[in-house]
Scaffold this motif. Structure first.
Motif, PDB file in Angstrom:
ATOM      1  N   TYR A  35       0.822  -1.201   0.000  1.00 44.51           N
ATOM      2  CA  TYR A  35       0.000   0.000   0.000  1.00 44.51           C
ATOM      3  C   TYR A  35       0.859   1.255   0.000  1.00 44.51           C
ATOM      4  O   TYR A  35       2.042   1.241   0.339  1.00 44.51           O
ATOM      5  CB  TYR A  35      -0.934   0.015   1.209  1.00 44.51           C
ATOM      6  CG  TYR A  35      -0.242   0.298   2.533  1.00 44.51           C
ATOM      7  CD1 TYR A  35      -0.326   1.562   3.130  1.00 44.51           C
ATOM      8  CD2 TYR A  35       0.518  -0.673   3.185  1.00 44.51           C
ATOM      9  CE1 TYR A  35       0.310   1.841   4.332  1.00 44.51           C
ATOM     10  CE2 TYR A  35       1.145  -0.409   4.390  1.00 44.51           C
ATOM     11  CZ  TYR A  35       1.040   0.846   4.961  1.00 44.51           C
ATOM     12  OH  TYR A  35       1.669   1.117   6.150  1.00 44.51           O
ATOM     13  N   ASN A  38      -3.639   5.524   1.207  1.00 46.27           N
ATOM     14  CA  ASN A  38      -4.888   4.766   1.217  1.00 46.27           C
ATOM     15  C   ASN A  38      -5.098   3.962  -0.059  1.00 46.27           C
ATOM     16  O   ASN A  38      -6.226   3.542  -0.353  1.00 46.27           O
ATOM     17  CB  ASN A  38      -6.082   5.705   1.428  1.00 46.27           C
ATOM     18  CG  ASN A  38      -6.189   6.178   2.869  1.00 46.27           C
ATOM     19  OD1 ASN A  38      -5.947   5.413   3.800  1.00 46.27           O
ATOM     20  ND2 ASN A  38      -6.546   7.438   3.055  1.00 46.27           N
ATOM     21  N   CYS A  39      -4.032   3.716  -0.800  1.00 48.07           N
ATOM     22  CA  CYS A  39      -4.124   2.939  -2.029  1.00 48.07           C
ATOM     23  C   CYS A  39      -3.453   1.579  -1.843  1.00 48.07           C
ATOM     24  O   CYS A  39      -2.327   1.504  -1.343  1.00 48.07           O
ATOM     25  CB  CYS A  39      -3.460   3.684  -3.189  1.00 48.07           C
ATOM     26  SG  CYS A  39      -4.289   5.219  -3.651  1.00 48.07           S
ATOM     27  N   TYR A  40      -4.142   0.515  -2.257  1.00 47.58           N
ATOM     28  CA  TYR A  40      -3.647  -0.848  -2.088  1.00 47.58           C
ATOM     29  C   TYR A  40      -3.522  -1.527  -3.445  1.00 47.58           C
ATOM     30  O   TYR A  40      -4.367  -1.339  -4.328  1.00 47.58           O
ATOM     31  CB  TYR A  40      -4.586  -1.651  -1.189  1.00 47.58           C
ATOM     32  CG  TYR A  40      -4.423  -1.304   0.275  1.00 47.58           C
ATOM     33  CD1 TYR A  40      -3.797  -2.178   1.155  1.00 47.58           C
ATOM     34  CD2 TYR A  40      -4.871  -0.084   0.771  1.00 47.58           C
ATOM     35  CE1 TYR A  40      -3.628  -1.858   2.500  1.00 47.58           C
ATOM     36  CE2 TYR A  40      -4.700   0.251   2.112  1.00 47.58           C
ATOM     37  CZ  TYR A  40      -4.082  -0.637   2.964  1.00 47.58           C
ATOM     38  OH  TYR A  40      -3.900  -0.304   4.284  1.00 47.58           O
ATOM     39  N   GLN A 110       2.347  -6.562   5.794  1.00 47.03           N
ATOM     40  CA  GLN A 110       1.959  -5.278   5.225  1.00 47.03           C
ATOM     41  C   GLN A 110       3.226  -4.523   4.843  1.00 47.03           C
ATOM     42  O   GLN A 110       4.159  -4.418   5.645  1.00 47.03           O
ATOM     43  CB  GLN A 110       1.160  -4.486   6.259  1.00 47.03           C
ATOM     44  CG  GLN A 110       0.436  -3.278   5.697  1.00 47.03           C
ATOM     45  CD  GLN A 110      -0.590  -2.747   6.684  1.00 47.03           C
ATOM     46  OE1 GLN A 110      -1.754  -2.632   6.382  1.00 47.03           O
ATOM     47  NE2 GLN A 110      -0.150  -2.410   7.891  1.00 47.03           N
ATOM     48  N   GLU A 112       4.565  -0.909   3.173  1.00 47.77           N
ATOM     49  CA  GLU A 112       4.275   0.447   2.710  1.00 47.77           C
ATOM     50  C   GLU A 112       5.339   0.900   1.721  1.00 47.77           C
ATOM     51  O   GLU A 112       6.533   0.836   2.006  1.00 47.77           O
ATOM     52  CB  GLU A 112       4.222   1.418   3.886  1.00 47.77           C
ATOM     53  CG  GLU A 112       3.858   2.842   3.470  1.00 47.77           C
ATOM     54  CD  GLU A 112       3.727   3.784   4.649  1.00 47.77           C
ATOM     55  OE1 GLU A 112       3.230   4.907   4.456  1.00 47.77           O
ATOM     56  OE2 GLU A 112       4.136   3.391   5.765  1.00 47.77           O
ATOM     57  N   ASP A 137      -8.710   2.072  -3.740  1.00 45.09           N
ATOM     58  CA  ASP A 137      -8.882   2.846  -2.519  1.00 45.09           C
ATOM     59  C   ASP A 137      -9.209   1.913  -1.355  1.00 45.09           C
ATOM     60  O   ASP A 137      -9.992   0.968  -1.499  1.00 45.09           O
ATOM     61  CB  ASP A 137     -10.011   3.865  -2.705  1.00 45.09           C
ATOM     62  CG  ASP A 137     -10.261   4.675  -1.447  1.00 45.09           C
ATOM     63  OD1 ASP A 137      -9.437   5.540  -1.130  1.00 45.09           O
ATOM     64  OD2 ASP A 137     -11.294   4.413  -0.792  1.00 45.09           O
ATOM     65  N   LYS A 138      -8.628   2.188  -0.180  1.00 46.71           N
ATOM     66  CA  LYS A 138      -8.820   1.316   0.969  1.00 46.71           C
ATOM     67  C   LYS A 138     -10.284   1.205   1.357  1.00 46.71           C
ATOM     68  O   LYS A 138     -10.768   0.107   1.666  1.00 46.71           O
ATOM     69  CB  LYS A 138      -8.006   1.831   2.157  1.00 46.71           C
ATOM     70  CG  LYS A 138      -8.109   0.950   3.396  1.00 46.71           C
ATOM     71  CD  LYS A 138      -7.249   1.464   4.531  1.00 46.71           C
ATOM     72  CE  LYS A 138      -7.326   0.551   5.745  1.00 46.71           C
ATOM     73  NZ  LYS A 138      -6.480   1.027   6.867  1.00 46.71           N
ATOM     74  N   ARG A 139     -10.998   2.305   1.344  1.00 42.13           N
ATOM     75  CA  ARG A 139     -12.406   2.256   1.745  1.00 42.13           C
ATOM     76  C   ARG A 139     -13.196   1.358   0.818  1.00 42.13           C
ATOM     77  O   ARG A 139     -14.030   0.558   1.267  1.00 42.13           O
ATOM     78  CB  ARG A 139     -12.995   3.670   1.761  1.00 42.13           C
ATOM     79  CG  ARG A 139     -14.448   3.722   2.199  1.00 42.13           C
ATOM     80  CD  ARG A 139     -14.930   5.146   2.328  1.00 42.13           C
ATOM     81  NE  ARG A 139     -14.198   5.871   3.361  1.00 42.13           N
ATOM     82  CZ  ARG A 139     -14.435   7.128   3.701  1.00 42.13           C
ATOM     83  NH1 ARG A 139     -15.396   7.813   3.081  1.00 42.13           N
ATOM     84  NH2 ARG A 139     -13.722   7.711   4.645  1.00 42.13           N
ATOM     85  N   LEU A 142     -12.226  -2.360   1.540  1.00 43.24           N
ATOM     86  CA  LEU A 142     -12.857  -2.911   2.737  1.00 43.24           C
ATOM     87  C   LEU A 142     -14.362  -3.054   2.569  1.00 43.24           C
ATOM     88  O   LEU A 142     -14.991  -3.871   3.249  1.00 43.24           O
ATOM     89  CB  LEU A 142     -12.544  -2.028   3.948  1.00 43.24           C
ATOM     90  CG  LEU A 142     -11.063  -1.911   4.325  1.00 43.24           C
ATOM     91  CD1 LEU A 142     -10.905  -1.087   5.591  1.00 43.24           C
ATOM     92  CD2 LEU A 142     -10.429  -3.275   4.491  1.00 43.24           C
ATOM     93  N   LEU A 159      -7.173  -5.216   8.361  1.00 50.17           N
ATOM     94  CA  LEU A 159      -6.827  -3.912   7.804  1.00 50.17           C
ATOM     95  C   LEU A 159      -7.702  -2.781   8.345  1.00 50.17           C
ATOM     96  O   LEU A 159      -7.396  -1.606   8.135  1.00 50.17           O
ATOM     97  CB  LEU A 159      -6.915  -3.941   6.279  1.00 50.17           C
ATOM     98  CG  LEU A 159      -5.863  -4.785   5.554  1.00 50.17           C
ATOM     99  CD1 LEU A 159      -6.103  -4.747   4.047  1.00 50.17           C
ATOM    100  CD2 LEU A 159      -4.451  -4.294   5.872  1.00 50.17           C
ATOM    101  N   GLN A 160      -8.786  -3.114   9.018  1.00 50.84           N
ATOM    102  CA  GLN A 160      -9.652  -2.076   9.567  1.00 50.84           C
ATOM    103  C   GLN A 160      -9.053  -1.417  10.809  1.00 50.84           C
ATOM    104  O   GLN A 160      -9.471  -0.323  11.187  1.00 50.84           O
ATOM    105  CB  GLN A 160     -11.016  -2.675   9.909  1.00 50.84           C
ATOM    106  CG  GLN A 160     -11.784  -3.164   8.695  1.00 50.84           C
ATOM    107  CD  GLN A 160     -13.167  -3.664   9.047  1.00 50.84           C
ATOM    108  OE1 GLN A 160     -13.884  -3.052   9.824  1.00 50.84           O
ATOM    109  NE2 GLN A 160     -13.559  -4.798   8.465  1.00 50.84           N
TER     110      GLN A 160
END
Length: 381
Positions: A35, A38-40, A110, A112, A137-139, A142, A159-160
Motif C-alpha cells: 500500500y 490509502n491505495c492498495y 503489510q 508500505e 482505494d482502501k475504503r 474494505l 486492515l480495519q
C-alpha cells in the motif's frame, strides 16, 4: 506464482508454529499487502485460472530454506518489478489450513511503499507475469467493491485497525465531581477525535450505570468506532430505561469489537469451552480484541482465533500486548521494553497493538518492532 487465496484457507484452519519447515507436508505461503497511503495494490486473476475473475494480494510459495520476508521480496519483484528489499515489512498475522494430505500456512505482511516507488509503478496496468494490476482505494477495498477469494476476509478485517486506539478513563477518575458519570460523559464527548476508535470502559461501575453512560456517549458521538468490554457493562444483555435497547442500538451504531481481558482469555482456555473446542462463551456477532501479556496468553489467543475462523465467526482482529513501557496506571508492573515486546509480537497469529506508556506519535516505532497500532489513555484523549 503459487495461488494463495483459495477460499477454504479461511474456513478450516489449524494452528501450527511460526516455523513450519519441519514438516514436508506444510506449504508456507507469503502474502504481501502492498500500500501507499490509502491505495492498495491488487492483482486480477484471469477467468481461466482457478478462482478466476477475482482480485488477490501479491504473493506466493516460500521456498525451502527461505524466510517469509525474503520470499516476499522475491515474489513482489517477480510479479510486479517493485523492489521492496529496503521497505519495512510489518507482520499482520498467520492463517493456517489443513487439507488432510498437506497443510498451508499464509504468512501475511503489510508493506508500505515510498512516494517514489508509488509514482514509478502507479500507472502499471499489468505485472511481469501478464496479470492485471490495479491500485484501489482502501475504503472501497474494505467495502467489498473488489471481490476477493474468501481466504482474504480475515485480512480485510485486520486492515480495519487504525494506527491509534483511545481508551477511556475509568469512572473513578471523575470521583471528585458531584455527578461522576456526567463528568465522564462530558469529558470524553469533547476530547475524542473525529471517527476515533475507542475502547469504552468505566470499570467498577454498576452494569446499569455503565450501560446507560456508554449508550449516551455512543448517541452523542455516532462517528466513533466502539470497542466494548465483555463485562463491566457491555451492552450485551441489559435493557436500559429511557434509552434504546442494546439490540436497537447495535442496528445503527458501529460496534467494532468486543474486548477480552487477559484473565477472561485464560479462563476460557482452561474452561470446558477450551477443552471441548467450543467458543460459545464468547459473543459470536462481533470481532474480538484480546489482551495478552506473555507467550502463554498469546498462544491462547491464537487458539481462540483459529477456532473462530473454523466456526466462520468474526475473527480476532488484534491483541493488546502490554505493558510496553512503564505507566502511571500500573507503576509497579515491570514494562516489557521494546525488544521483549517485539519478541512477543512474532508469536501472534493476528495484528499486535502496543499498549502501556505510549503515545500516538510512537506508531512508527511500534511498526519497527512488529506492531500495527498503539493504544492508551492520557496521550490519546
Amino acid at each position: 506464482m503459487t495461488h494463495i487465496n483459495h477460499p477454504s484457507l479461511i474456513t478450516n484452519t489449524a494452528h501450527m508454529p511460526a516455523s513450519t519447515n519441519a514438516s514436508a507436508n506444510v506449504v508456507n505461503v507469503a502474502v504481501a499487502v502492498i500500500y501507499y497511503k490509502n491505495c492498495y495494490l491488487l492483482g486480477f486473476r484471469h477467468a481461466a485460472q482457478h478462482q478466476g475473475n477475482l482480485y488477490e494480494f501479491v504473493g506466493g510459495k516460500i521456498e525451502a530454506q527461505e524466510g517469509a520476508e525474503r520470499a516476499l521480496i522475491r515474489e513482489v519483484a517477480e510479479e510486479t518489478g517493485i523492489d521492496v528489499a529496503d521497505n519495512l515489512m510489518v507482520k499482520l498475522g498467520r492463517i493456517h489450513h489443513d487439507y488432510g494430505d498437506k497443510q498451508v500456512s499464509l504468512q501475511v505482511y503489510q508493506i508500505e511503499l515510498t512516494a517514489e516507488q508509488y509514482e514509478q509503478h502507479k500507472l502499471a496496468e499489468h505485472g511481469l507475469e501478464g496479470q492485471v494490476l490495479k491500485w484501489v482505494d482502501k475504503r472501497a477495498l474494505l467495502a467489498g467493491e473488489y471481490p476477493l477469494p474468501a481466504a482474504n476476509r480475515t485480512i480485510l478485517q485486520w486492515l480495519q485497525l487504525p494506527p491509534a486506539i483511545a481508551i477511556t478513563y475509568p469512572l473513578a477518575h471523575f470521583g471528585g465531581h458531584t455527578d461522576p458519570a456526567a463528568a465522564w460523559l462530558a469529558y470524553h464527548q469533547q476530547r475524542l477525535l473525529p471517527s476515533a476508535w475507542v475502547y469504552v470502559r468505566l470499570k467498577d461501575a454498576s452494569v446499569s450505570r455503565a450501560d446507560r453512560t456508554i449508550t449516551q456517549l455512543m448517541q452523542r458521538r455516532p462517528d466513533i468506532q466502539v470497542i466494548l468490554p465483555l463485562t463491566d457493562g457491555s451492552l450485551s444483555s441489559v435493557e436500559i430505561r429511557d434509552t434504546p435497547t442494546p439490540q436497537a442500538l447495535m442496528a445503527h451504531q458501529s460496534i467494532s469489537a468486543y474486548h477480552l481481558t487477559h484473565t477472561e482469555l485464560l479462563h476460557w482456555q482452561h474452561s470446558q469451552y477450551g477443552q471441548t473446542a467450543s467458543a460459545d462463551s464468547i459473543p459470536a456477532g462481533q470481532p474480538l480484541i484480546v489482551s495478552c501479556h506473555d507467550a502463554e496468553s498469546i498462544a491462547a489467543a491464537n487458539q481462540l482465533a483459529r477456532m473462530r475462523i473454523q466456526q466462520q465467526l468474526p475473527p480476532i482482529i488484534g491483541i493488546f500486548v502490554s505493558p510496553v513501557l512503564s505507566t502511571q496506571t500500573h507503576p509497579d508492573t515491570a514494562p516489557l521494553g521494546w525488544q521483549a515486546w517485539s519478541a512477543l509480537t512474532k508469536l501472534a497469529d493476528m495484528p499486535v497493538i502496543g499498549l502501556g506508556g505510549l503515545s500516538p506519535s510512537m506508531i512508527d516505532k511500534a511498526k519497527q518492532y512488529g506492531g500495527v497500532s498503539v493504544a492508551g489513555i492520557r496521550q490519546f484523549l
